[in-house]
Write a protein that holds these residues in place. Structure first.
Motif, PDB file in Angstrom:
ATOM      1  N   THR A   1      66.706  32.063  35.944  1.00 14.26           N
ATOM      2  CA  THR A   1      66.894  31.872  37.393  1.00 14.26           C
ATOM      3  C   THR A   1      65.870  30.836  37.864  1.00 14.26           C
ATOM      4  O   THR A   1      64.773  30.762  37.316  1.00 14.26           O
ATOM      5  N   GLY A   2      66.264  30.053  38.866  1.00 18.45           N
ATOM      6  CA  GLY A   2      65.371  28.972  39.313  1.00 18.45           C
ATOM      7  C   GLY A   2      65.323  27.848  38.289  1.00 18.45           C
ATOM      8  O   GLY A   2      64.320  27.133  38.163  1.00 18.45           O
ATOM      9  N   ALA A   3      66.429  27.669  37.561  1.00 17.16           N
ATOM     10  CA  ALA A   3      66.449  26.714  36.440  1.00 17.16           C
ATOM     11  C   ALA A   3      66.256  25.266  36.882  1.00 17.16           C
ATOM     12  O   ALA A   3      65.827  24.429  36.087  1.00 17.16           O
ATOM     13  N   ALA A   4      66.588  24.942  38.135  1.00 16.42           N
ATOM     14  CA  ALA A   4      66.436  23.553  38.589  1.00 16.42           C
ATOM     15  C   ALA A   4      65.072  23.318  39.245  1.00 16.42           C
ATOM     16  O   ALA A   4      64.796  22.240  39.757  1.00 16.42           O
ATOM     17  N   GLY A   5      64.234  24.340  39.243  1.00 16.18           N
ATOM     18  CA  GLY A   5      62.910  24.210  39.851  1.00 16.18           C
ATOM     19  C   GLY A   5      61.917  23.576  38.884  1.00 16.18           C
ATOM     20  O   GLY A   5      62.266  23.153  37.781  1.00 16.18           O
ATOM     21  N   PHE A   6      60.682  23.560  39.321  1.00 14.82           N
ATOM     22  CA  PHE A   6      59.604  22.906  38.562  1.00 14.82           C
ATOM     23  C   PHE A   6      59.380  23.623  37.218  1.00 14.82           C
ATOM     24  O   PHE A   6      59.632  23.059  36.144  1.00 14.82           O
ATOM     25  N   ILE A   7      58.972  24.888  37.270  1.00 11.86           N
ATOM     26  CA  ILE A   7      58.721  25.615  36.012  1.00 11.86           C
ATOM     27  C   ILE A   7      60.049  25.926  35.316  1.00 11.86           C
ATOM     28  O   ILE A   7      60.154  25.864  34.089  1.00 11.86           O
ATOM     29  N   GLY A   8      61.090  26.219  36.105  1.00 14.51           N
ATOM     30  CA  GLY A   8      62.391  26.591  35.536  1.00 14.51           C
ATOM     31  C   GLY A   8      63.004  25.487  34.691  1.00 14.51           C
ATOM     32  O   GLY A   8      63.546  25.752  33.604  1.00 14.51           O
ATOM     33  N   SER A   9      62.930  24.254  35.182  1.00 12.54           N
ATOM     34  CA  SER A   9      63.580  23.169  34.428  1.00 12.54           C
ATOM     35  C   SER A   9      62.809  22.860  33.143  1.00 12.54           C
ATOM     36  O   SER A   9      63.403  22.582  32.104  1.00 12.54           O
ATOM     37  N   HIS A  10      61.473  22.945  33.192  1.00 14.77           N
ATOM     38  CA  HIS A  10      60.704  22.714  31.958  1.00 14.77           C
ATOM     39  C   HIS A  10      60.944  23.850  30.955  1.00 14.77           C
ATOM     40  O   HIS A  10      61.019  23.609  29.750  1.00 14.77           O
ATOM     41  N   THR A  11      61.063  25.064  31.469  1.00 14.43           N
ATOM     42  CA  THR A  11      61.324  26.208  30.570  1.00 14.43           C
ATOM     43  C   THR A  11      62.706  26.048  29.937  1.00 14.43           C
ATOM     44  O   THR A  11      62.896  26.269  28.737  1.00 14.43           O
ATOM     45  N   THR A  12      63.682  25.656  30.753  1.00 16.44           N
ATOM     46  CA  THR A  12      65.043  25.420  30.257  1.00 16.44           C
ATOM     47  C   THR A  12      65.026  24.352  29.157  1.00 16.44           C
ATOM     48  O   THR A  12      65.602  24.550  28.076  1.00 16.44           O
ATOM     49  N   ASP A  13      64.364  23.231  29.416  1.00 15.57           N
ATOM     50  CA  ASP A  13      64.300  22.157  28.416  1.00 15.57           C
ATOM     51  C   ASP A  13      63.661  22.657  27.114  1.00 15.57           C
ATOM     52  O   ASP A  13      64.132  22.353  26.025  1.00 15.57           O
ATOM     53  N   HIS A  14      62.594  23.433  27.262  1.00 14.54           N
ATOM     54  CA  HIS A  14      61.889  23.937  26.070  1.00 14.54           C
ATOM     55  C   HIS A  14      62.801  24.856  25.251  1.00 14.54           C
ATOM     56  O   HIS A  14      62.880  24.741  24.020  1.00 14.54           O
ATOM     57  N   LEU A  15      63.499  25.749  25.943  1.00  7.90           N
ATOM     58  CA  LEU A  15      64.382  26.711  25.239  1.00  7.90           C
ATOM     59  C   LEU A  15      65.536  25.980  24.547  1.00  7.90           C
ATOM     60  O   LEU A  15      65.898  26.304  23.409  1.00  7.90           O
ATOM     61  N   LEU A  16      66.103  24.997  25.242  1.00  5.62           N
ATOM     62  CA  LEU A  16      67.220  24.239  24.654  1.00  5.62           C
ATOM     63  C   LEU A  16      66.734  23.466  23.426  1.00  5.62           C
ATOM     64  O   LEU A  16      67.402  23.427  22.387  1.00  5.62           O
ATOM     65  N   HIS A  17      65.565  22.887  23.560  1.00  7.57           N
ATOM     66  CA  HIS A  17      64.996  22.123  22.454  1.00  7.57           C
ATOM     67  C   HIS A  17      64.788  23.009  21.224  1.00  7.57           C
ATOM     68  O   HIS A  17      64.943  22.570  20.086  1.00  7.57           O
ATOM     69  N   ALA A  18      64.466  24.272  21.468  1.00  7.51           N
ATOM     70  CA  ALA A  18      64.256  25.218  20.352  1.00  7.51           C
ATOM     71  C   ALA A  18      65.596  25.743  19.811  1.00  7.51           C
ATOM     72  O   ALA A  18      65.603  26.562  18.887  1.00  7.51           O
ATOM     73  N   GLY A  19      66.711  25.318  20.424  1.00 10.44           N
ATOM     74  CA  GLY A  19      68.029  25.680  19.885  1.00 10.44           C
ATOM     75  C   GLY A  19      68.699  26.876  20.532  1.00 10.44           C
ATOM     76  O   GLY A  19      69.763  27.325  20.087  1.00 10.44           O
ATOM     77  N   HIS A  20      68.103  27.432  21.587  1.00 16.47           N
ATOM     78  CA  HIS A  20      68.708  28.590  22.254  1.00 16.47           C
ATOM     79  C   HIS A  20      69.815  28.140  23.210  1.00 16.47           C
ATOM     80  O   HIS A  20      69.870  26.978  23.626  1.00 16.47           O
ATOM     81  N   PHE A  21      70.674  29.085  23.582  1.00 13.54           N
ATOM     82  CA  PHE A  21      71.678  28.837  24.619  1.00 13.54           C
ATOM     83  C   PHE A  21      71.049  29.215  25.956  1.00 13.54           C
ATOM     84  O   PHE A  21      70.409  30.263  26.057  1.00 13.54           O
ATOM     85  N   VAL A  22      71.255  28.390  26.973  1.00 12.81           N
ATOM     86  CA  VAL A  22      70.657  28.697  28.282  1.00 12.81           C
ATOM     87  C   VAL A  22      71.734  28.697  29.365  1.00 12.81           C
ATOM     88  O   VAL A  22      72.548  27.766  29.456  1.00 12.81           O
ATOM     89  N   ILE A  23      71.729  29.765  30.170  1.00 14.60           N
ATOM     90  CA  ILE A  23      72.568  29.810  31.369  1.00 14.60           C
ATOM     91  C   ILE A  23      71.599  29.615  32.533  1.00 14.60           C
ATOM     92  O   ILE A  23      70.741  30.459  32.788  1.00 14.60           O
ATOM     93  N   GLY A  24      71.693  28.484  33.200  1.00 14.31           N
ATOM     94  CA  GLY A  24      70.777  28.176  34.296  1.00 14.31           C
ATOM     95  C   GLY A  24      71.400  28.570  35.629  1.00 14.31           C
ATOM     96  O   GLY A  24      72.561  28.276  35.891  1.00 14.31           O
ATOM     97  N   VAL A  25      70.622  29.255  36.458  1.00 10.37           N
ATOM     98  CA  VAL A  25      71.089  29.656  37.789  1.00 10.37           C
ATOM     99  C   VAL A  25      70.135  29.064  38.824  1.00 10.37           C
ATOM    100  O   VAL A  25      68.913  29.193  38.688  1.00 10.37           O
ATOM    101  N   ASP A  26      70.687  28.407  39.837  1.00  8.25           N
ATOM    102  CA  ASP A  26      69.836  27.873  40.905  1.00  8.25           C
ATOM    103  C   ASP A  26      70.707  27.630  42.142  1.00  8.25           C
ATOM    104  O   ASP A  26      71.901  27.323  42.007  1.00  8.25           O
ATOM    105  N   ASN A  27      70.112  27.763  43.319  1.00 10.64           N
ATOM    106  CA  ASN A  27      70.881  27.488  44.549  1.00 10.64           C
ATOM    107  C   ASN A  27      70.434  26.176  45.214  1.00 10.64           C
ATOM    108  O   ASN A  27      70.884  25.860  46.315  1.00 10.64           O
ATOM    109  N   PHE A  28      69.504  25.456  44.581  1.00 10.07           N
ATOM    110  CA  PHE A  28      68.976  24.181  45.091  1.00 10.07           C
ATOM    111  C   PHE A  28      68.273  24.330  46.444  1.00 10.07           C
ATOM    112  O   PHE A  28      68.231  23.392  47.216  1.00 10.07           O
ATOM    113  N   ARG A  29      67.717  25.504  46.729  1.00  5.81           N
ATOM    114  CA  ARG A  29      66.913  25.629  47.953  1.00  5.81           C
ATOM    115  C   ARG A  29      65.696  24.702  47.833  1.00  5.81           C
ATOM    116  O   ARG A  29      65.427  23.909  48.718  1.00  5.81           O
TER     117      ARG A  29
END
Ligand code: UD1
Length: 315
Positions: free
Chosen positions: A8-36
């Motif tokens: 959750t908060g995947a498009a945010g500051f920490i969320g997007s870096h965490t998403t990138d890191h997880l994807l880079h490690a080969g995991h599947f990521v479902i990102g949720v964000d409302n762009f607030r």
């Protein structure tokens, strides 16, 4: 092992870096964000990855969020969607309650209903309030000074109660002051490093609240993303809290001096009265994060700031 991880908060500051890191490690990521406050641009790299699915959704919409969890049945929920500013929580306590506490209940309930075995939660050093000594250990007193810190502490307690009653694993990550690329400097509620760099880049004076001798433990968002990935994926973890920090205590005045080195001319900062709810000293012990899931920060403040200043000047 490849995991399915909902952020959750995947498009945010920490969320997007965490998403990138997880994807880079080969995991599947479902990102949720409302762009607030998150931005689609932060997901530029993730959106090109076939292992990434994006759902534009507000976590406060309880039934829609629960449905998404039921649809994807992730192995882990990394709950990072939040209101991130201490002064904003004082200006708008109802919004703080909604975004920093009630969404936690929504996430916990959705995890319970759909048997999600692990939750990683964005907690904060703000749960400690003013510490009696530093570096702060996780079992130090928790006496928050702001609605923000109170909501983070209440969320931790709620999640740990779910963990003990329903058998899921909950990891509460007590982030200290996170900085790095994609931190938005545009609001007075933004993180201090992003604001100071923005002011320096425009040759405008920065504002220092109080005497500038308050201290913080500044950690790079790349280290934080790695800590989140470890807490989400390390096998056999038990529930608990952990400081995510560097164990280095730096005053605002020292921070300013470090930052201004990269600029030939820097207007003298303005000093204004101390900010309500501000913690005087903050610096955490890193021992428990290391013992629990092998995390220690790797990026020094000097290196992280140099890298950030370079990226800002390229953009
Ligand atoms: C920050 C985080 C919060 C996190 C917490 C953990 C942000 C916006 N807030 O809160 O999410 O949970 O750390 O400890 O990232 N300051 C100035 N001038 C400015 C802006 C700030 O002097 O223009 C000072 C503040 O008064 C404060 C320090 O810088 O003493 C840090 O402020 P800020 O970056 O807003 O973070 P925290 O309130 O510590």
């Amino acid at each position: 092992m490849r995991l399915k991880i909902l952020v959750t908060g995947a498009a945010g500051f920490i969320g997007s870096h965490t998403t990138d890191h997880l994807l880079h490690a080969g995991h599947f990521v479902i990102g949720v964000d409302n762009f607030r406050t998150g931005k689609r641009a932060n997901l530029a790299s993730a959106l090109t990855n076939p292992k990434f699915i994006f759902c534009e959704l507000d976590v406060t919409e309880e039934s829609a969020f629960t449905e998404i969890v039921g649809q994807y049945r992730p192995d882990v929920i990394v709950h990072l969607a939040a209101l991130v500013s201490v002064p904003e929580s004082i200006a708008n306590p109802a919004l703080n309650d909604l975004l920093n506490f009630r969404t936690t209940r929504t996430v916990a309930e959705a995890a319970r209903l759909h048997l999600v075995p692990r939750i990683v939660f964005a907690s904060s050093a703000a749960v400690y309030g003013d510490p009696t000594h530093t570096p702060i250990p996780e079992n130090g007193p928790t006496l928050p000074l702001s609605p923000y810190g109170s909501a983070k502490l209440a969320s931790e307690n709620l999640l740990l109660e779910y963990a003990s009653r329903h058998g899921l694993v909950v990891r509460c990550q007590r982030y200290f002051n996170v900085y790095g690329p994609r931190q938005d400097p545009s609001s007075s509620y933004s993180g201090v490093i992003s604001i100071f760099l923005d002011r320096l880049g425009r040759n405008l004076p920065a504002t220092i609240f109080g005497d500038g001798e308050q201290t913080r433990d500044f950690i790079s968002v790349y280290d934080v993303a790695r800590a989140n990935a470890l807490a989400a994926t390390a096998p056999g973890l038990a529930s608990g809290v952990a400081n995510i920090c560097t164990e280095k205590e730096v005053s605002l005045n020292q921070l300013w001096q470090l930052l201004r080195q990269g600029f030939s001319e820097a207007p003298v900062p303005l000093h204004v009265p101390e900010r309500p709810g501000d913690i005087r000293r903050s610096c955490g012990s890193t021992a428990l994060a290391h013992d629990s899931f092998g995390f220690r920060s790797r990026i020094s403040l000097e290196h992280g700031l140099r890298d950030l200043a370079r990226q800002c000047s390229i953009e």
